[in-house]
Design a protein around this motif. Sequence first.
Motif, PDB file in Angstrom:
ATOM      1  N   ASN A 142     -12.137 126.118  33.356  1.00 34.30           N
ATOM      2  CA  ASN A 142     -12.038 127.372  32.282  1.00 34.30           C
ATOM      3  C   ASN A 142     -13.481 127.627  31.575  1.00 34.30           C
ATOM      4  OD1 ASN A 142     -10.959 129.314  30.592  1.00 34.30           O
ATOM      5  ND2 ASN A 142     -10.035 127.482  29.238  1.00 34.30           N
ATOM      6  N   ILE A 143     -14.726 127.540  32.337  1.00 31.36           N
ATOM      7  CA  ILE A 143     -15.840 127.685  31.828  1.00 31.36           C
ATOM      8  C   ILE A 143     -16.112 128.948  31.626  1.00 31.36           C
ATOM      9  CG2 ILE A 143     -18.189 127.279  31.961  1.00 31.36           C
ATOM     10  CD1 ILE A 143     -16.820 124.778  31.336  1.00 31.36           C
ATOM     11  N   THR A 144     -16.614 129.569  30.323  1.00 34.72           N
ATOM     12  CA  THR A 144     -16.947 130.875  30.278  1.00 34.72           C
ATOM     13  C   THR A 144     -18.508 131.146  30.396  1.00 34.72           C
ATOM     14  OG1 THR A 144     -15.355 131.066  28.598  1.00 34.72           O
ATOM     15  CG2 THR A 144     -17.015 132.735  28.489  1.00 34.72           C
ATOM     16  N   ARG A 145     -18.664 132.319  31.214  1.00 33.96           N
ATOM     17  CA  ARG A 145     -20.027 132.628  31.437  1.00 33.96           C
ATOM     18  C   ARG A 145     -20.680 133.013  30.233  1.00 33.96           C
ATOM     19  NH1 ARG A 145     -20.638 136.307  36.684  1.00 33.96           N
ATOM     20  NH2 ARG A 145     -19.664 137.805  35.367  1.00 33.96           N
ATOM     21  N   THR A 146     -22.039 132.723  29.841  1.00 36.04           N
ATOM     22  CA  THR A 146     -22.802 133.163  28.751  1.00 36.04           C
ATOM     23  C   THR A 146     -24.267 132.988  29.207  1.00 36.04           C
ATOM     24  OG1 THR A 146     -23.226 130.949  27.642  1.00 36.04           O
ATOM     25  CG2 THR A 146     -21.282 132.144  27.074  1.00 36.04           C
ATOM     26  N   TYR A 147     -25.091 133.816  28.483  1.00 37.95           N
ATOM     27  CA  TYR A 147     -26.735 134.134  28.624  1.00 37.95           C
ATOM     28  C   TYR A 147     -26.957 132.562  28.315  1.00 37.95           C
ATOM     29  CZ  TYR A 147     -26.043 139.086  28.242  1.00 37.95           C
ATOM     30  OH  TYR A 147     -25.779 140.361  28.538  1.00 37.95           O
ATOM     31  N   GLU A 148     -26.545 131.853  27.247  1.00 36.50           N
ATOM     32  CA  GLU A 148     -27.351 130.722  26.948  1.00 36.50           C
ATOM     33  C   GLU A 148     -26.900 129.625  28.170  1.00 36.50           C
ATOM     34  OE1 GLU A 148     -29.673 127.780  24.952  1.00 36.50           O
ATOM     35  OE2 GLU A 148     -29.318 130.202  24.503  1.00 36.50           O
ATOM     36  N   ARG A 149     -25.888 129.480  28.528  1.00 33.63           N
ATOM     37  CA  ARG A 149     -25.422 128.458  29.340  1.00 33.63           C
ATOM     38  C   ARG A 149     -26.344 128.809  30.837  1.00 33.63           C
ATOM     39  NH1 ARG A 149     -18.917 127.920  28.460  1.00 33.63           N
ATOM     40  NH2 ARG A 149     -19.054 126.326  26.801  1.00 33.63           N
ATOM     41  N   GLY A 150     -26.431 130.148  31.058  1.00 35.60           N
ATOM     42  CA  GLY A 150     -27.188 130.655  32.153  1.00 35.60           C
ATOM     43  C   GLY A 150     -28.552 130.307  32.385  1.00 35.60           C
ATOM     44  N   LYS A 151     -29.137 129.891  31.152  1.00 33.45           N
ATOM     45  CA  LYS A 151     -30.526 129.480  31.357  1.00 33.45           C
ATOM     46  C   LYS A 151     -30.715 127.982  32.254  1.00 33.45           C
ATOM     47  CE  LYS A 151     -31.610 131.278  26.754  1.00 33.45           C
ATOM     48  NZ  LYS A 151     -31.896 130.842  25.326  1.00 33.45           N
ATOM     49  N   TYR A 152     -29.491 127.313  32.389  1.00 31.16           N
ATOM     50  CA  TYR A 152     -29.473 125.702  32.842  1.00 31.16           C
ATOM     51  C   TYR A 152     -28.735 125.798  34.062  1.00 31.16           C
ATOM     52  CZ  TYR A 152     -30.894 125.325  27.731  1.00 31.16           C
ATOM     53  OH  TYR A 152     -31.546 125.770  26.860  1.00 31.16           O
ATOM     54  N   VAL A 153     -27.901 126.648  34.382  1.00 27.36           N
ATOM     55  CA  VAL A 153     -26.880 126.298  35.725  1.00 27.36           C
ATOM     56  C   VAL A 153     -26.685 127.895  36.126  1.00 27.36           C
ATOM     57  CG1 VAL A 153     -25.776 124.403  34.754  1.00 27.36           C
ATOM     58  CG2 VAL A 153     -24.752 126.508  34.110  1.00 27.36           C
ATOM     59  N   LEU A 154     -25.791 127.682  37.267  1.00 21.60           N
ATOM     60  CA  LEU A 154     -25.520 128.867  38.215  1.00 21.60           C
ATOM     61  C   LEU A 154     -24.153 129.218  37.928  1.00 21.60           C
ATOM     62  CD1 LEU A 154     -27.336 128.377  41.517  1.00 21.60           C
ATOM     63  CD2 LEU A 154     -28.217 130.098  39.430  1.00 21.60           C
ATOM     64  N   PHE A 155     -23.847 130.315  37.599  1.00 23.02           N
ATOM     65  CA  PHE A 155     -22.425 130.773  37.515  1.00 23.02           C
ATOM     66  C   PHE A 155     -22.038 131.700  38.913  1.00 23.02           C
ATOM     67  CE2 PHE A 155     -23.404 130.192  33.216  1.00 23.02           C
ATOM     68  CZ  PHE A 155     -22.169 129.591  32.713  1.00 23.02           C
ATOM     69  N   SER A 156     -20.727 131.334  39.456  1.00 21.20           N
ATOM     70  CA  SER A 156     -19.909 131.816  40.401  1.00 21.20           C
ATOM     71  C   SER A 156     -19.560 133.368  39.860  1.00 21.20           C
ATOM     72  CB  SER A 156     -18.974 131.175  40.895  1.00 21.20           C
ATOM     73  OG  SER A 156     -17.796 131.229  40.153  1.00 21.20           O
ATOM     74  N   ARG A 157     -19.136 134.375  40.781  1.00 25.52           N
ATOM     75  CA  ARG A 157     -18.605 135.472  40.334  1.00 25.52           C
ATOM     76  C   ARG A 157     -17.165 134.964  39.505  1.00 25.52           C
ATOM     77  NH1 ARG A 157     -16.066 138.758  44.918  1.00 25.52           N
ATOM     78  NH2 ARG A 157     -14.499 139.547  43.293  1.00 25.52           N
ATOM     79  N   PRO A 158     -16.577 135.812  38.739  1.00 31.20           N
ATOM     80  CA  PRO A 158     -15.392 135.291  37.920  1.00 31.20           C
ATOM     81  C   PRO A 158     -14.340 135.069  38.738  1.00 31.20           C
ATOM     82  CG  PRO A 158     -16.652 137.251  36.880  1.00 31.20           C
ATOM     83  CD  PRO A 158     -17.173 136.948  38.281  1.00 31.20           C
ATOM     84  N   TYR A 159     -13.506 133.970  38.584  1.00 34.31           N
ATOM     85  CA  TYR A 159     -12.091 133.974  39.272  1.00 34.31           C
ATOM     86  C   TYR A 159     -11.034 133.988  38.324  1.00 34.31           C
ATOM     87  CZ  TYR A 159     -12.022 129.000  37.106  1.00 34.31           C
ATOM     88  OH  TYR A 159     -12.111 128.226  36.180  1.00 34.31           O
ATOM     89  N   ASN A 160     -11.228 134.327  37.053  1.00 32.96           N
ATOM     90  CA  ASN A 160     -10.197 134.590  36.197  1.00 32.96           C
ATOM     91  C   ASN A 160     -10.794 135.300  34.955  1.00 32.96           C
ATOM     92  OD1 ASN A 160      -7.471 134.335  35.109  1.00 32.96           O
ATOM     93  ND2 ASN A 160      -8.207 132.941  33.903  1.00 32.96           N
ATOM     94  N   THR A 161     -10.158 136.095  34.448  1.00 35.10           N
ATOM     95  CA  THR A 161     -10.482 136.817  32.923  1.00 35.10           C
ATOM     96  C   THR A 161      -9.582 136.501  31.982  1.00 35.10           C
ATOM     97  OG1 THR A 161     -11.733 138.541  34.313  1.00 35.10           O
ATOM     98  CG2 THR A 161     -11.167 139.092  32.015  1.00 35.10           C
ATOM     99  N   GLY A 162      -9.868 136.021  30.897  1.00 33.41           N
ATOM    100  CA  GLY A 162      -9.006 135.564  29.672  1.00 33.41           C
ATOM    101  C   GLY A 162      -9.570 136.403  28.747  1.00 33.41           C
ATOM    102  N   TYR A 163      -8.983 136.387  27.436  1.00 29.90           N
ATOM    103  CA  TYR A 163      -9.115 136.869  26.354  1.00 29.90           C
ATOM    104  C   TYR A 163      -9.390 135.856  25.071  1.00 29.90           C
ATOM    105  CZ  TYR A 163      -7.714 141.059  28.998  1.00 29.90           C
ATOM    106  OH  TYR A 163      -7.663 142.086  29.719  1.00 29.90           O
ATOM    107  N   LEU A 164     -10.398 136.282  24.265  1.00 29.62           N
ATOM    108  CA  LEU A 164     -10.306 135.611  23.102  1.00 29.62           C
ATOM    109  C   LEU A 164      -9.156 135.717  22.098  1.00 29.62           C
ATOM    110  CD1 LEU A 164     -13.571 135.230  20.885  1.00 29.62           C
ATOM    111  CD2 LEU A 164     -11.425 135.865  19.772  1.00 29.62           C
ATOM    112  N   THR A 165      -8.801 134.431  21.754  1.00 31.78           N
ATOM    113  CA  THR A 165      -7.408 134.465  20.884  1.00 31.78           C
ATOM    114  C   THR A 165      -7.671 133.976  19.377  1.00 31.78           C
ATOM    115  OG1 THR A 165      -5.683 134.683  22.664  1.00 31.78           O
ATOM    116  CG2 THR A 165      -5.239 133.404  20.809  1.00 31.78           C
ATOM    117  N   VAL A 166      -7.027 134.503  18.505  1.00 29.29           N
ATOM    118  CA  VAL A 166      -7.150 133.805  17.142  1.00 29.29           C
ATOM    119  C   VAL A 166      -6.018 133.374  16.953  1.00 29.29           C
ATOM    120  CG1 VAL A 166      -6.596 136.200  16.111  1.00 29.29           C
ATOM    121  CG2 VAL A 166      -7.980 134.202  14.618  1.00 29.29           C
TER     122      VAL A 166
END
Length: 275
Positions: free
Chosen positions: A104-128
Motif C-alpha cells: 500500500n505504498i503511495t507514489r510521491t515525488y519525494e520517494r521517487g528520488k530514491y526508488v522506482l515505482f511501477s504503474r499503479p495497481y490500485n487507486t485509493g482515496y485520502l480519508t479523514v
Amino acid sequence: MLIKKTLLFLFWLVLGLNNAYALALNKDLQKIVKDGKLTVAFVTNPPSPYVSFDDAHQLQGFDVELANQIAQALDVKLEPVYAADFNAAIAMVANKQAELVISNITRTYERGKYVLFSRPYNTGYLTVIESRTNATATDITRNNMINKYNQSGYIIGVQEGTVFSDVVKEYFPLATIASYKDDKQILLDISAKKINAAITDNVVGKSLVRKFPELSLSVTTTKVKDWGLEDAIVMNMDDLYLLYWINLFLEIHEQDGSLKRMRAHYFDSNKVVQK
C-alpha cells in the motif's frame, strides 16, 4: 495458468537472446530466478486488508496475494521481510535488502528520488478520521478539507512513517502534525478531542475503525472524493528490467480482470476486516 505461461515465455524469450546487451539488461531478473526467491518487504502495522496476519500468524491480504502471484509467475519462492513503517520499507529496497515493496505504498515525488515505482495497481482515496461530533460532510472535497484543517492550533494525526506526514506539511502548513505508532491511540485521541482529526488511506481508515468497535460510536471516517492515492510496487533504481516486467504483469492482470476481482474480495466495504 495461461497468464503464468505467457509471462514466463516472454521472460525466457528475452533471456534466451544470444546478445550480451540483452543479458546485461536482464541481470536483475536473472538474479531473482537464479536465487529461486523473491524478497518482498511488507508493513504489517497497522494491519489492514492490504497486509495483516491471520490467527495462525500467516500473512494475508491484497498485497500478499499480489506478491505471491508475482513469485509464482517467476517460478520462485516468496520470501517476506518486514519493515517497521512505510519509509523503512522503501529504504530496504533502496539499500537492496529487498527486491520489492508491496505494501500500500503511495507514489510521491519525494520517494521517487530514491526508488522506482511501477504503474499503479490500485487507486485509493485520502480519508479523514474525525470525532462524530465534528464530522465533515459526506461529500467532502480536497478544498473543503484544506479550508477546514489548515489552521493554526489544529492538530492532525498520522501513522508514523507514512506519506501522510508529507501531505500535512504540504497542504496543511498551518496545522501541527501528531505522529503515532499505536493505531488505536489515534482513535482514542480523536475521541477525546486531543487532536482534531487524522488522515490516512480510505481502506486503512475504515479497517481501523472496525478493528476497535468500541470506538466506532465516537469516531467516523469520510473519504475525500477528489483526492486519489495511487498504490504502486517499489523497486531499486537499478532494476529497470524488473520494472518493465512488473508493469507487464500488472497490465495483463488489469486487462483480464484479476486485479478487479481481488479489489472486490479484499476491499468490499461489507466484509469483516481482520483483527
